[in-house]
Write a protein that holds these residues in place. Structure first.
Motif, mmCIF file in Angstrom:
data_model
loop_
_atom_site.group_PDB
_atom_site.id
_atom_site.type_symbol
_atom_site.label_atom_id
_atom_site.label_comp_id
_atom_site.label_asym_id
_atom_site.label_seq_id
_atom_site.Cartn_x
_atom_site.Cartn_y
_atom_site.Cartn_z
ATOM 1 N N HIS A 59 4.213 -3.300 0.661
ATOM 2 C CA HIS A 59 3.400 -2.900 1.907
ATOM 3 C C HIS A 59 4.072 -2.979 3.222
ATOM 4 C CE1 HIS A 59 -0.977 -3.843 -0.102
ATOM 5 N NE2 HIS A 59 -0.407 -2.453 -0.303
ATOM 6 N N ASP A 83 6.544 0.013 -6.673
ATOM 7 C CA ASP A 83 6.313 -0.112 -4.952
ATOM 8 C C ASP A 83 7.420 0.549 -4.195
ATOM 9 O OD1 ASP A 83 4.047 -1.329 -5.513
ATOM 10 O OD2 ASP A 83 4.421 -3.115 -4.232
ATOM 11 N N PRO A 90 5.209 3.984 3.862
ATOM 12 C CA PRO A 90 4.368 2.898 3.311
ATOM 13 C C PRO A 90 2.776 3.261 3.642
ATOM 14 C CG PRO A 90 5.539 2.844 5.323
ATOM 15 C CD PRO A 90 6.290 3.675 4.741
ATOM 16 N N GLY A 93 0.499 3.515 0.870
ATOM 17 C CA GLY A 93 0.154 2.213 0.287
ATOM 18 C C GLY A 93 -1.274 1.527 0.674
ATOM 19 N N VAL A 94 -1.642 2.137 1.855
ATOM 20 C CA VAL A 94 -3.032 1.446 2.444
ATOM 21 C C VAL A 94 -3.970 2.178 2.477
ATOM 22 C CG1 VAL A 94 -1.353 -0.438 3.502
ATOM 23 C CG2 VAL A 94 -2.111 1.707 4.826
ATOM 24 N N THR A 141 -0.782 -5.145 -5.359
ATOM 25 C CA THR A 141 -0.106 -3.616 -5.639
ATOM 26 C C THR A 141 0.408 -3.672 -6.900
ATOM 27 O OG1 THR A 141 2.161 -4.289 -4.851
ATOM 28 C CG2 THR A 141 0.605 -3.724 -3.306
ATOM 29 N N LEU A 230 -2.851 -7.463 4.301
ATOM 30 C CA LEU A 230 -2.458 -6.255 3.755
ATOM 31 C C LEU A 230 -1.669 -6.681 2.338
ATOM 32 C CD1 LEU A 230 -0.796 -4.180 6.544
ATOM 33 C CD2 LEU A 230 -2.693 -3.657 5.348
#
Length: 230
Positions: A59, A83, A90, A93-94, A141, A230
């Motif tokens: 993250h 990851d 990045p 990833g959210v 994650t 996060l």
């Protein structure tokens, strides 16, 4: 052993510097947003030279400064392969938060550091005179990990990233997150550790495995909340 930490940027992500002692090599863990200047201050004050950056997950609040830190000192970044894609992008990833973050920080550009090494479950990293064991802890994650070690007098500690906090756990509702996997990781990789194990989390204050075992509401039974950060 020296462990120095500070919260970085608007996300208040804990960045840690770990070394056998002052005046020698060290590793840096999770250099987040605006971490470069305070990191350089810690390194200068302690006369330390980084040999690697370790990432608990991909993250952006944990890896925001990884490329300038790594490339500036010609050192590798270590990250779990699941990851690794977030080093270059990045926002993937959210999920839906990606568009919000892009609007908050226009012109964001990321790329991998020049040197990237991959972490595997159960591996022992011998870096900077330290021995750190890698535990793969998916849940927050897919590629989340924690790093276990001990001080010279045998006191155990774990750099827990966003897997375990004081009074909480990492959120599991972002891409790659899984509450079921998180609970398995906590039970098999963290709650199996001795109560006296110090926990250095990715956000908030240090704690111990024993304190969290007995007081953390997320560890007292079936979980219905997604966690935080996060």
């Amino acid at each position: 052993m020296l462990v120095a930490g500070f919260p970085a940027g608007s996300f208040q992500t804990n960045c840690f510097v770990v070394a056998p002692d002052e005046g020698g090599p060290c590793v840096v863990v999770d250099p987040g947003q605006e971490a470069e200047e305070p990191l350089r201050k810690v390194l200068a004050e302690r006369k330390l030279s980084p040999v690697a950056v370790l990432l608990t997950h991909g993250h952006l609040d944990h890896m925001w400064s990884v490329t300038p830190v790594c490339d500036g000192d010609d050192i590798p970044a270590w990250i779990h392969p699941e990851d690794r894609f977030m080093l270059a992008d990045p926002l993937k990833g959210v999920g839906e938060m990606g568009s919000q973050l892009a609007a908050m920080y226009p012109g964001l550009e990321f790329r991998e550091p020049k040197q990237v090494e991959t972490l595997t479950d159960g591996a022992t990293l011998d870096l900077a005179g330290l021995s750190l064991t890698v535990d793969h802890t998916p849940g927050h994650t897919r590629g989340s990990v924690v790093f276990r070690s001990a001080t010279e007098d045998g006191a155990p500690f774990v750099l827990a990233g966003d897997t375990l906090f004081q009074g909480g756990i990492g959120r599991t509702d972002l891409p790659g997150g899984s509450l079921e996997e998180m609970m398995t990781s906590l039970q098999t990789k963290l709650l199996s550790l001795p109560d006296e194990t110090a926990v250095l989390p990715g956000h908030g204050q240090p704690t111990t495995i024993g304190d969290e075992r007995h007081t953390n509401p997320f560890l007292q039974g079936p979980q219905n909340a997604p966690g935080r950060n996060l």
